[in-house]
Write a protein that holds these residues in place. Structure first.
Motif, PDB file in Angstrom:
ATOM      1  N   GLY A  99       0.877  -1.239   0.383  1.00  0.00           N
ATOM      2  CA  GLY A  99       0.064   0.058  -0.137  1.00  0.00           C
ATOM      3  C   GLY A  99       0.725   1.442  -0.017  1.00  0.00           C
ATOM      4  N   VAL A 100       2.151   1.022  -0.207  1.00  0.00           N
ATOM      5  CA  VAL A 100       2.938   2.390  -0.185  1.00  0.00           C
ATOM      6  C   VAL A 100       3.145   2.972  -1.642  1.00  0.00           C
ATOM      7  CG1 VAL A 100       5.428   3.392   0.632  1.00  0.00           C
ATOM      8  CG2 VAL A 100       4.178   1.521   1.807  1.00  0.00           C
ATOM      9  N   HIS A 101       3.038   4.334  -1.806  1.00  0.00           N
ATOM     10  CA  HIS A 101       3.038   4.848  -2.980  1.00  0.00           C
ATOM     11  C   HIS A 101       4.465   5.532  -3.427  1.00  0.00           C
ATOM     12  CE1 HIS A 101      -1.438   5.638  -1.997  1.00  0.00           C
ATOM     13  NE2 HIS A 101      -1.302   4.444  -2.634  1.00  0.00           N
ATOM     14  N   TRP A 102       5.105   5.649  -2.178  1.00  0.00           N
ATOM     15  CA  TRP A 102       6.312   6.778  -2.396  1.00  0.00           C
ATOM     16  C   TRP A 102       7.288   6.476  -1.289  1.00  0.00           C
ATOM     17  CZ3 TRP A 102       4.729  12.093   0.127  1.00  0.00           C
ATOM     18  CH2 TRP A 102       5.993  13.140  -0.348  1.00  0.00           C
ATOM     19  N   THR A 103       8.778   6.063  -1.852  1.00  0.00           N
ATOM     20  CA  THR A 103       9.414   6.227  -0.764  1.00  0.00           C
ATOM     21  C   THR A 103      10.590   7.334  -0.526  1.00  0.00           C
ATOM     22  OG1 THR A 103      11.577   4.782  -0.005  1.00  0.00           O
ATOM     23  CG2 THR A 103      11.225   5.223  -2.474  1.00  0.00           C
ATOM     24  N   PHE A 104      10.817   7.412   0.674  1.00  0.00           N
ATOM     25  CA  PHE A 104      11.916   8.759   0.850  1.00  0.00           C
ATOM     26  C   PHE A 104      13.314   8.100   0.757  1.00  0.00           C
ATOM     27  CE2 PHE A 104       8.065  10.679   2.130  1.00  0.00           C
ATOM     28  CZ  PHE A 104       7.583  10.360   3.319  1.00  0.00           C
ATOM     29  N   ALA A 105      13.543   7.832  -0.603  1.00  0.00           N
ATOM     30  CA  ALA A 105      14.837   7.379  -1.029  1.00  0.00           C
ATOM     31  C   ALA A 105      14.979   7.526  -2.471  1.00  0.00           C
ATOM     32  CB  ALA A 105      14.952   5.874  -0.554  1.00  0.00           C
ATOM     33  N   PRO A 106      16.154   7.508  -3.079  1.00  0.00           N
ATOM     34  CA  PRO A 106      17.487   7.327  -2.340  1.00  0.00           C
ATOM     35  C   PRO A 106      17.872   8.650  -1.707  1.00  0.00           C
ATOM     36  CG  PRO A 106      17.790   7.706  -4.722  1.00  0.00           C
ATOM     37  CD  PRO A 106      16.362   7.821  -4.396  1.00  0.00           C
ATOM     38  N   MET A 107      18.581   8.342  -0.674  1.00  0.00           N
ATOM     39  CA  MET A 107      19.642   9.318  -0.017  1.00  0.00           C
ATOM     40  C   MET A 107      20.667   9.580  -0.655  1.00  0.00           C
ATOM     41  SD  MET A 107      22.167   9.948   2.077  1.00  0.00           S
ATOM     42  CE  MET A 107      22.485  10.351   3.757  1.00  0.00           C
ATOM     43  N   VAL A 108      21.095  10.676  -1.147  1.00  0.00           N
ATOM     44  CA  VAL A 108      21.929  10.968  -2.231  1.00  0.00           C
ATOM     45  C   VAL A 108      23.188  11.610  -1.685  1.00  0.00           C
ATOM     46  CG1 VAL A 108      20.619  10.314  -4.317  1.00  0.00           C
ATOM     47  CG2 VAL A 108      21.074  12.750  -3.743  1.00  0.00           C
ATOM     48  N   ASP A 109      23.019  12.113  -0.525  1.00  0.00           N
ATOM     49  CA  ASP A 109      24.024  12.825   0.236  1.00  0.00           C
ATOM     50  C   ASP A 109      25.465  12.519   0.148  1.00  0.00           C
ATOM     51  OD1 ASP A 109      21.397  13.141   2.372  1.00  0.00           O
ATOM     52  OD2 ASP A 109      22.001  14.816   1.218  1.00  0.00           O
ATOM     53  N   ILE A 110      26.471  13.303  -0.391  1.00  0.00           N
ATOM     54  CA  ILE A 110      27.749  13.029  -0.282  1.00  0.00           C
ATOM     55  C   ILE A 110      28.051  13.028   1.226  1.00  0.00           C
ATOM     56  CG2 ILE A 110      30.192  13.702  -0.953  1.00  0.00           C
ATOM     57  CD1 ILE A 110      28.700  12.461  -3.199  1.00  0.00           C
ATOM     58  N   GLY A 111      28.831  11.697   1.643  1.00  0.00           N
ATOM     59  CA  GLY A 111      29.391  11.701   3.068  1.00  0.00           C
ATOM     60  C   GLY A 111      30.861  11.310   2.770  1.00  0.00           C
ATOM     61  N   ARG A 112      31.637  12.806   3.545  1.00  0.00           N
ATOM     62  CA  ARG A 112      32.964  12.788   3.698  1.00  0.00           C
ATOM     63  C   ARG A 112      33.251  12.363   5.059  1.00  0.00           C
ATOM     64  NH1 ARG A 112      35.161  17.650  -0.364  1.00  0.00           N
ATOM     65  NH2 ARG A 112      35.387  16.335  -2.118  1.00  0.00           N
ATOM     66  N   ASP A 113      32.298  12.340   6.064  1.00  0.00           N
ATOM     67  CA  ASP A 113      32.679  12.489   7.346  1.00  0.00           C
ATOM     68  C   ASP A 113      32.117  11.270   8.178  1.00  0.00           C
ATOM     69  OD1 ASP A 113      32.879  15.237   9.834  1.00  0.00           O
ATOM     70  OD2 ASP A 113      33.078  13.051  10.247  1.00  0.00           O
ATOM     71  N   PRO A 114      32.702  10.166   8.559  1.00  0.00           N
ATOM     72  CA  PRO A 114      32.296   9.158   9.023  1.00  0.00           C
ATOM     73  C   PRO A 114      31.697   9.422  10.427  1.00  0.00           C
ATOM     74  CG  PRO A 114      34.556   8.729   9.012  1.00  0.00           C
ATOM     75  CD  PRO A 114      34.102   9.992   8.268  1.00  0.00           C
ATOM     76  N   ARG A 115      32.155  10.492  11.088  1.00  0.00           N
ATOM     77  CA  ARG A 115      31.396  10.770  12.443  1.00  0.00           C
ATOM     78  C   ARG A 115      29.888  11.016  12.378  1.00  0.00           C
ATOM     79  NH1 ARG A 115      35.030  15.810  13.735  1.00  0.00           N
ATOM     80  NH2 ARG A 115      34.203  16.220  11.636  1.00  0.00           N
ATOM     81  N   TRP A 116      29.573  11.436  10.921  1.00  0.00           N
ATOM     82  CA  TRP A 116      27.945  11.507  10.710  1.00  0.00           C
ATOM     83  C   TRP A 116      27.398  10.128  10.642  1.00  0.00           C
ATOM     84  CZ3 TRP A 116      25.270  12.308   5.627  1.00  0.00           C
ATOM     85  CH2 TRP A 116      24.241  12.847   5.687  1.00  0.00           C
TER      86      TRP A 116
END
Ligand code: GLC
Length: 741
Positions: A145-162
């Motif tokens: 029943g889901v129409h829409w996903t909040f993905a893909p997350m496409v944020d560039i990540g250069r900081d593994p603390r995040w």
């Protein structure tokens, strides 16, 4: 179930009168818009969380049922399953215009069948596998029943603390763009209107991964040049792949919160890029502009967000109470509301929800997708491809299935839910469906081997009470397999860490086991790059397994016992210490580059740390070995729009069939702005049988040489270039070319 509902009169009229000429969707949208009151329009811009699960701080306790019936809600999130979505859709059918609800959810790496976390999938560098992973997630979610996903997350990540690096594709714009494309295509499939299509949502727009200090939700400040060069390309790729929606990010960017940032949402996204979908805010991010100190109250926040291009308000309850008054006061123009509503209605028409609001509400279909064994096999295949072999001295791995006594030691050996990673759903029967590593190895080896087990310690506490038993267990064995790392919820949203060492006393446990002199293999499960320098320097075999999903433990067992030869390559650099962050492969050389790891003589270096990271971008080993010939260039001098072909011959010189990710990097030696020491511009994942060799070629045009200059003009400049091809960002063969205009 008989699907019938009374169409409002005007729908019937449209159908009869325009039988002859089929109205375009835009015409249908306009027809509906003309009928809507201002309140009904604003209702479409309002999204609430379902009463069953929350993925953010809940702020209101409105009577959602009443508001849906009053036409004050356009979309719901976190409503799972046909029964629940149908229940709420039936309420929407009681409204005057019967405009259907959109149901959105975070289907990030699977729904019922959980796949590796996105950062793990990125380590596969296998775009077809990544697309298939998203396709299966869409098949299962749309059946629920889901129409829409909040993905893909496409944020560039250069900081593994995040902690949210687990959700993306790592540090590189080229790889990130390719994976964004694959994921959008996977989710949306053959296109809206198909029963298994799932609207994608490129997020978080933009530069969320550059939060200062790697601290989630923190500020971002960067040049527009870096924004365009590094952080925007995966979003543009997602848009070019047809992403239905975008989601803005929590962070302020150069002093303006993304949610109220018209440069991002109007100038770039809807202006330059001509985006025709709609933008949903992140959870509460409209109202959070008050905390930012950018809005004095929810009314001002609503004005700023709507005018800046945020079409739908997720869970901040700012649009519903204030937009009508803002229209009356002329602070928001009707054209802004109409544009937002048209964008939202268009997606509902495209998804076929006006034709049949219950199109995705088929219990039989949901049931059929519920335990799809093919999906489980595909997820296991994806998991195997995501595993990265970091070290294998003396070819300790793979292990023999005839090994007599194997000691399994570590806090993750018998873990089950951790294999699912963050952004996954807990189903009641998970413990039956998800094998632990212990289970997977026992199943694989059967009675051949005697498995010994000790937990040794916990993930995060400091007790060493289990060490003695673990050491004794190790001493009885022929070989020790240790499985250490994080809990699944230690990497993800709101999980930033200042210390990304292997948590607790796990590395001390590794030291204690290593001291027994037994051969030791260490497997690390985590959602981010961790720091484990002693282990990296002393343990002969190390496997990085991220979180691999429902059948992840079986995938690890396949790798350990040679049923799959690992082929993963790191999508993110692994630092030696937190002090080295941010550290990434495509850095600028500086005026005083260090000549090597130990050079500290008036150069850009730390005096207390080697200059290089622990593991570089693009790195990963195989059980076999690959030899690269010198690079072959079709030309060494080029002009204008000529094409360069760069080739190497790759040979499998080892004892196993295997896969290799052949990577192409370019370097612009001199330009009007400093350029990175290298940039990924292509890759090919190839399979080579042992003894086989193959020529691998890349085509390079001026397009690959382009960059943003100080005027933000995207173009290339004549000059000399290095062309590099290899099995990691540092292990490359290099050639040189000159290219004039
Ligand atoms: C969360 C996340 C976002 C997610 C949304 C809905 O706060 O930032 O990625 O899609 O809320 O769950």
């Amino acid at each position: 179930m008989t699907k019938f509902f009374i169409y409002p009169v005007f729908f019937v009229c449209i159908t009869i009168t325009t039988k002859a000429q089929k109205k375009t969707i835009d015409q249908k949208v306009d027809s509906v818009l003309r009928l809507m009151t201002l309140d009904e329009k604003i209702g479409q811009m309002n999204q609430y969380n379902g009463p069953w699960a929350a993925t953010g701080p809940l702020t209101g306790n409105d009577d959602i049922v009443t508001q849906i019936k009053q036409g004050k809600v356009g979309s719901m999130l976190n409503v799972t399953g046909v029964a629940r979505t149908k229940e709420l859709q039936q309420l929407a059918m009681q409204t005057r215009l019967k405009i259907p609800l959109l149901f959105g959810q975070d289907i990030i790496h699977g729904h019922r069948t959980i796949f590796p976390i996105p950062l793990g999938e990125a380590a596969s560098w296998d775009l077809k596998a990544i697309e298939l992973s998203a396709r299966i997630a869409a098949t299962e979610a749309s059946a629920a029943g889901v129409h829409w996903t909040f993905a893909p997350m496409v944020d560039i990540g250069r900081d593994p603390r995040w902690g949210r690096v687990m959700e993306g594709a790592g540090e590189d714009p080229y790889l990130g763009s390719a994976i964004a494309t694959a994921r959008v295509k996977g989710f949306q499939g053959k296109g809206f209107g198909n029963i298994d299509a799932l609207m994608a949502c490129a997020k978080h727009f933009a530069a969320y991964g550059a939060a200062v200090g790697g601290r989630d939700y923190n500020s971002v400040d960067m040049s527009l040049r870096q924004l365009h060069e590094v952080y925007l390309p995966p979003f543009k790729a997602a848009l070019d792949a047809g992403a239905a929606t975008f989601m803005n990010s929590f962070n302020d960017l150069n002093g303006i919160p993304a949610t109220g940032n018209s440069y991002l949402q109007r100038d770039i996204l809807k202006g330059q890029w001509k985006f025709k979908g709609f933008v949903v805010s992140d959870w509460g991010s409209v109202g959070e502009m008050i905390n930012h100190g950018f809005s004095k109250d929810n009314k001002e926040a609503a004005m700023q967000a709507a005018n800046a291009g945020s079409d739908m308000d997720m869970e901040s309850r700012s649009y519903l109470p204030h937009l009508a008054q803002l229209i009356k006061e002329g602070k928001v123009k009707m054209v802004v509301i109409d544009d937002a509503v048209k964008r939202i209605l268009k997606k509902k028409f495209e998804m076929g929800l006006f034709d049949d609001p219950f199109k995705f509400s088929d219990e039989a279909r949901e049931k059929a997708q519920w335990n799809n064994t093919t999906h489980l096999e595909v997820s296991k295949d994806m998991a195997k491809k995501s595993i990265v072999l970091l070290k294998n001295e003396k070819q300790i791995l793979p292990l023999s299935k005839q090994t007599k006594k194997i000691a399994l030691i570590g806090p993750l050996v018998k873990s089950i839910k951790d294999h699912l990673g963050f952004w996954s759903y807990d189903w009641d029967d998970d413990t039956a469906r998800i094998p632990s590593l212990y289970d997977a190895i026992q199943t694989k080896l059967g009675g051949n081997s005697n498995l010994l087990y000790s937990k040794g310690c916990n993930i995060i506490d400091t007790s060493k009470a289990g060490f003695a038993e673990a050491v004794a267990t190790a001493q009885q064995s022929d070989i020790v397999i240790m499985y250490v790392g994080e809990h699944r919820a230690m990497s993800g949203e709101a999980k930033s860490k200042s210390n990304i060492q292997l948590p607790g006393v796990q590395e001390e446990l590794i030291k204690a086991i290593h001291a027994t002199g037994k051969p030791v293999v260490v497997i690390i499960g985590a959602g981010r790059p961790l720091i484990f320098n002693w282990t990296a320097n002393n343990v002969p075999a190390i496997v990085y397994s991220w979180w691999l999903g429902t059948k992840g433990a079986e995938a690890i067992a396949d790798v350990l016992f040679a049923d799959y030869n690992p082929s993963g390559k790191l999508p993110m650099t692994f630092p030696r210490t937190e002090g080295q962050i941010p550290v990434y492969y495509n850095y600028y050389k500086t005026g005083r580059p260090a000549a090597n790891d130990s050079d500290v003589n008036y150069v850009s270096a730390y005096i207390d740390l080697p200059n290089s990271p622990q593991y570089v971008f693009g790195y990963g080993l195989s059980y076999t070995s690959f030899n690269y010939s010198e690079i072959e260039l079709s030309k060494t001098s080029l002009k204008g729009n000529q094409t360069l072909t760069a080739s190497v011959t790759v040979s499998n010189t080892g004892n196993y069939d295997g896969e290799e990710v052949v990577q192409l990097y370019l370097r612009d030696m001199v330009a009007s702005v400093v350029r990175p020491v290298k940039e990924l511009k292509g890759f090919q994942k190839i399979k080579l049988s042992k003894g086989e060799r193959r020529k691998v070629s890349f085509t390079i045009t001026p397009e690959e040489l382009k960059f943003y200059n100080t005027d933000l003009k995207y173009s290339w400049e004549a000059g000399d270039f290095q062309v590099m091809i290899g099995g990691s960002s540092t292990d490359v063969k290099t050639g040189k070319v000159s290219w004039v205009k």
